[in-house]
Design a protein around this motif. Structure first.
Motif, PDB file in Angstrom:
ATOM      1  N   VAL B  25       0.836  -1.201   0.000  1.00 54.84           N
ATOM      2  CA  VAL B  25       0.000   0.000   0.000  1.00 54.84           C
ATOM      3  C   VAL B  25       0.875   1.257   0.000  1.00 54.84           C
ATOM      4  O   VAL B  25       0.600   2.234  -0.701  1.00 54.84           O
ATOM      5  N   VAL B  32       1.495   7.394  -6.282  1.00 59.99           N
ATOM      6  CA  VAL B  32       0.624   8.562  -6.405  1.00 59.99           C
ATOM      7  C   VAL B  32       1.465   9.844  -6.382  1.00 59.99           C
ATOM      8  O   VAL B  32       1.287  10.741  -7.213  1.00 59.99           O
ATOM      9  N   ILE B  55      -3.613  13.646 -13.304  1.00 62.33           N
ATOM     10  CA  ILE B  55      -4.012  13.539 -11.901  1.00 62.33           C
ATOM     11  C   ILE B  55      -5.364  12.841 -11.799  1.00 62.33           C
ATOM     12  O   ILE B  55      -5.557  11.930 -10.991  1.00 62.33           O
ATOM     13  N   LEU B  56      -6.303  13.267 -12.655  1.00 61.05           N
ATOM     14  CA  LEU B  56      -7.665  12.721 -12.576  1.00 61.05           C
ATOM     15  C   LEU B  56      -7.680  11.223 -12.841  1.00 61.05           C
ATOM     16  O   LEU B  56      -8.281  10.450 -12.100  1.00 61.05           O
ATOM     17  N   ALA B  59      -3.536   9.339 -10.899  1.00 59.60           N
ATOM     18  CA  ALA B  59      -3.416   9.487  -9.449  1.00 59.60           C
ATOM     19  C   ALA B  59      -4.768   9.317  -8.782  1.00 59.60           C
ATOM     20  O   ALA B  59      -4.867   8.778  -7.689  1.00 59.60           O
ATOM     21  N   GLY B  60      -5.832   9.780  -9.441  1.00 59.29           N
ATOM     22  CA  GLY B  60      -7.144   9.702  -8.820  1.00 59.29           C
ATOM     23  C   GLY B  60      -7.783   8.343  -8.961  1.00 59.29           C
ATOM     24  O   GLY B  60      -8.113   7.706  -7.975  1.00 59.29           O
ATOM     25  N   ALA B  61      -7.951   7.874 -10.198  1.00 57.66           N
ATOM     26  CA  ALA B  61      -8.783   6.694 -10.415  1.00 57.66           C
ATOM     27  C   ALA B  61      -7.997   5.391 -10.390  1.00 57.66           C
ATOM     28  O   ALA B  61      -8.305   4.473  -9.633  1.00 57.66           O
ATOM     29  N   ILE B  64      -6.506   4.428  -7.045  1.00 58.62           N
ATOM     30  CA  ILE B  64      -7.510   3.995  -6.071  1.00 58.62           C
ATOM     31  C   ILE B  64      -7.872   2.533  -6.321  1.00 58.62           C
ATOM     32  O   ILE B  64      -8.001   1.740  -5.388  1.00 58.62           O
ATOM     33  N   LEU B  65      -7.984   2.178  -7.605  1.00 56.68           N
ATOM     34  CA  LEU B  65      -8.284   0.778  -7.917  1.00 56.68           C
ATOM     35  C   LEU B  65      -7.157  -0.129  -7.434  1.00 56.68           C
ATOM     36  O   LEU B  65      -7.394  -1.200  -6.892  1.00 56.68           O
ATOM     37  N   LEU B  67      -5.233   0.411  -4.901  1.00 55.59           N
ATOM     38  CA  LEU B  67      -5.352   0.316  -3.445  1.00 55.59           C
ATOM     39  C   LEU B  67      -6.441  -0.679  -3.064  1.00 55.59           C
ATOM     40  O   LEU B  67      -6.286  -1.454  -2.128  1.00 55.59           O
ATOM     41  N   PHE B  68      -7.525  -0.653  -3.847  1.00 53.00           N
ATOM     42  CA  PHE B  68      -8.617  -1.576  -3.547  1.00 53.00           C
ATOM     43  C   PHE B  68      -8.180  -3.010  -3.679  1.00 53.00           C
ATOM     44  O   PHE B  68      -8.392  -3.831  -2.801  1.00 53.00           O
ATOM     45  N   SER B  71      -5.859  -3.963  -0.826  1.00 56.54           N
ATOM     46  CA  SER B  71      -6.398  -4.178   0.511  1.00 56.54           C
ATOM     47  C   SER B  71      -7.382  -5.331   0.510  1.00 56.54           C
ATOM     48  O   SER B  71      -7.598  -5.960   1.540  1.00 56.54           O
ATOM     49  N   LEU B  72      -7.975  -5.643  -0.654  1.00 56.89           N
ATOM     50  CA  LEU B  72      -8.824  -6.830  -0.713  1.00 56.89           C
ATOM     51  C   LEU B  72      -7.972  -8.088  -0.609  1.00 56.89           C
ATOM     52  O   LEU B  72      -8.401  -9.100  -0.085  1.00 56.89           O
ATOM     53  N   ALA B 181     -23.715  -6.812 -13.303  1.00 55.44           N
ATOM     54  CA  ALA B 181     -24.122  -5.420 -13.226  1.00 55.44           C
ATOM     55  C   ALA B 181     -22.996  -4.475 -13.604  1.00 55.44           C
ATOM     56  O   ALA B 181     -23.226  -3.295 -13.759  1.00 55.44           O
ATOM     57  N   ALA B 184     -18.564  -1.699 -17.639  1.00 57.97           N
ATOM     58  CA  ALA B 184     -18.609  -0.243 -17.578  1.00 57.97           C
ATOM     59  C   ALA B 184     -19.109   0.364 -18.874  1.00 57.97           C
ATOM     60  O   ALA B 184     -19.516   1.505 -18.902  1.00 57.97           O
TER      61      ALA B 184
END
Lengths: 319, 206
Positions: B25, B32, B55-56, B59-61, B64-65, B67-68, B71-72, B181, B184
């Motif tokens: 992590v 980032v 950045i958008l 670094a942003g999207a 985050i994925l 990190l997900f 941590s999963l 579901a 994307a």
């Protein structure tokens, strides 16, 4: 040197406003929630209606012990409040407060807003993961899924306005509305609805406050925070509530445009009106379930915002 | 120029942090920092839009994925050092490769004529880096690579969904609700009926 001084002045103004905004909104939220639930809310601290309640709150938070939980990832845990506060401060740069009042009129103001606010999620994740607490982690994961899903309709819903005006400058968008005396809330009504619902979800407020759902997760990602660190989260949250409402006002409700009163007054009035509606919704509606939240985001708001973009583009092409 | 050196130093330090951090992590968070300093470099080159999009998106999207996923997979406790794979000459190889790349860049800068791209395709220096020139370049001369990238990304999405749905025949049970579901692009991914090429073809036209 002059530029530096000027920049410093702007920063001081923004930080002062940040504090004042949280000061007023925390009191207002408690008062409004009180009246919605048929009670009085704060009454006793200063002034006629408990107006200094926030001062007492701040004093309490400042004098609390600075406590770091034992198993926490110290660096991430300590940095997280700052990381979520920084984007809250930065977005003030591009908000057009009046006809000539804007801190920095970037030619890509809207993109700036979107990319800076995407960092809020990073702060939330750092807090949730760094706390070494299952409730915090679950809260952070929920916040992640939620903010991530709703960022897409939020940004797409603003595209309609961008297509109609042909500019990404927030000041330019307001000027286009002032010129034609037509606020985009009317031609872009679908966009406005999608924007407002998605922004409530982005702000983690009820009915979308699954990230901190107190009945199941204690307080979600900031369970382990107390004192001034918790206050930083709260200040960021209330600042985001104001700035997101202000963005909605800028894009759809004509920004500073309005008769009689000076522009900055209109801007503040309209923004706080949206804030009030947000508070109203928070204390009226129950929390949705996580699957309903995802359904609403991906199966309803997302297609709707795409249809809105396509419809706007088609209309402008045919016209 | 001073800005460049400060930001470049931050970028390099963060890049070292990515590989030096023992905790996955922390690695991602260093990444980032690195991506953000790259964005600042873009902005100093007057490519503000590119910097903000960097950045958008990254670094942003994307981070985050990352990190997900981490941590999963519960990357909290780092495996003990004894279980790590010991580098067997990779260090030397990596240093050699880095030296070769650095030499190529230096030689290229010295020999070749890499002028600063101040002249955009559709306008002068003033228009460089604006959204208009950016879009015109993307949908003009670079249309084919752009669409190709889109197709590749779409294939990756379809592949990821297909992988997470499992290899077994999904006809009887259908896909798990969450997976069904999630595509994307709005293209329904139905492993049992659709030929593999079909969702790609419908989505690629967007």
């Amino acid at each position: 040197m002059n530029i530096l001084l000027y920049a410093l002045l702007k920063a001081v103004i923004v930080v002062a406003f940040l504090g004042l905004n949280a000061f007023v909104l925390i009191w207002a939220e408690r008062k409004i929630s009180g009246y919605i639930q048929r009670r009085y809310g704060p009454l006793r601290v200063g002034g006629p209606a408990g107006a200094l309640q926030s001062a007492a709150d701040i004093l309490k938070l400042l004098t609390k012990e600075d406590f770091v939980p034992g198993g926490a990832d110290k660096w991430l845990w300590t940095l997280a409040p700052a990381v979520s506060l920084i984007p809250a401060v930065l977005v003030y740069l591009v908000l057009p407060i009046g006809k000539t009042v804007v801190l920095q009129n970037l030619n890509i103001g809207l993109v700036f807003f979107a990319s800076v606010t995407s960092f809020t999620l990073l702060g939330i994740f750092m807090a949730g993961w760094g706390s070494n607490n299952k409730y915090s982690l679950v809260g952070a994961m929920r916040a992640g899924a939620q903010l991530f899903s709703y960022e897409i309709p939020l940004i797409l819903s603003t595209i309609g306005v961008v297509i109609a005006t042909g500019t990404l400058t927030l000041q330019g968008i307001v000027e286009a509305q002032a010129q034609h005396h037509e606020w985009f809330v009317f031609p872009q009504f679908v966009g406005f609805v999608v924007f407002y619902v998605a922004s409530l979800a982005e702000l983690n407020r009820t009915p979308f406050d699954l990230a901190e759902a107190e009945s199941e997760l204690i307080a979600g990602y900031f369970t382990e925070y107390s004192g001034i660190r918790w206050a930083m989260f709260a200040i960021a949250e209330y600042s985001n509530l104001f700035t997101t409402s202000a963005l909605g006002v800028t894009l759809f409700l004509g920004g500073w445009h309005g008769p009689w009163l000076p522009g900055w007054m209109w801007f503040l009035l309209k923004s706080y009106l949206l804030v009030f509606i947000g508070i109203w919704i928070r204390w009226t509606l129950p929390r949705v379930r996580i699957d309903q939240l995802m359904d609403l985001g991906w199966k309803f708001l997302f297609p709707l915002s795409v249809a809105n973009v396509l419809g706007t583009a088609l209309y402008l092409m045919v016209r | 120029m001073i800005t460049f050196f400060i930001v470049a130093a931050v970028a390099v330090a963060a890049a070292i942090g990515v590989i030096a951090a023992r905790n996955a992590v922390h690695s991602v968070l260093w990444l980032v920092v690195h991506l953000c300093s790259l964005a600042v470099l873009y902005m100093t080159l007057h490519a503000e839009f590119l910097g903000l999009v960097q950045i958008l998106i990254y670094a942003g999207a994307v981070m985050i994925l990352f990190l997900f996923v981490l941590s999963l997979l519960s990357a909290r406790s780092a495996p003990n050092a004894a279980a790590w794979e010991q580098p067997r000459g990779q260090t030397g190889l990596a240093i050699a490769a880095a030296a070769v790349v650095a030499a190529l860049v230096l030689v290229g800068a010295a020999v070749g004529n890499i002028a600063a791209p101040t002249q955009g395709a559709a306008g002068g220096a003033a228009a460089f880096g604006t959204v208009q020139t950016f879009g015109q370049a993307l949908f003009g001369p670079y249309l084919l690579p752009f669409e190709g990238t889109a197709l590749a990304l779409l294939t990756a999405i379809v592949g990821a969904v297909a992988l997470s749905a499992g290899h077994d025949d999904a006809a009887g049970r259908g896909l798990p609700a969450t997976v069904a579901a999630e595509p994307a692009d709005g293209a329904p991914i139905d492993v049992s009926h659709a030929a593999p090429a079909e969702p790609v073809a419908t989505g690629g036209d967007r």
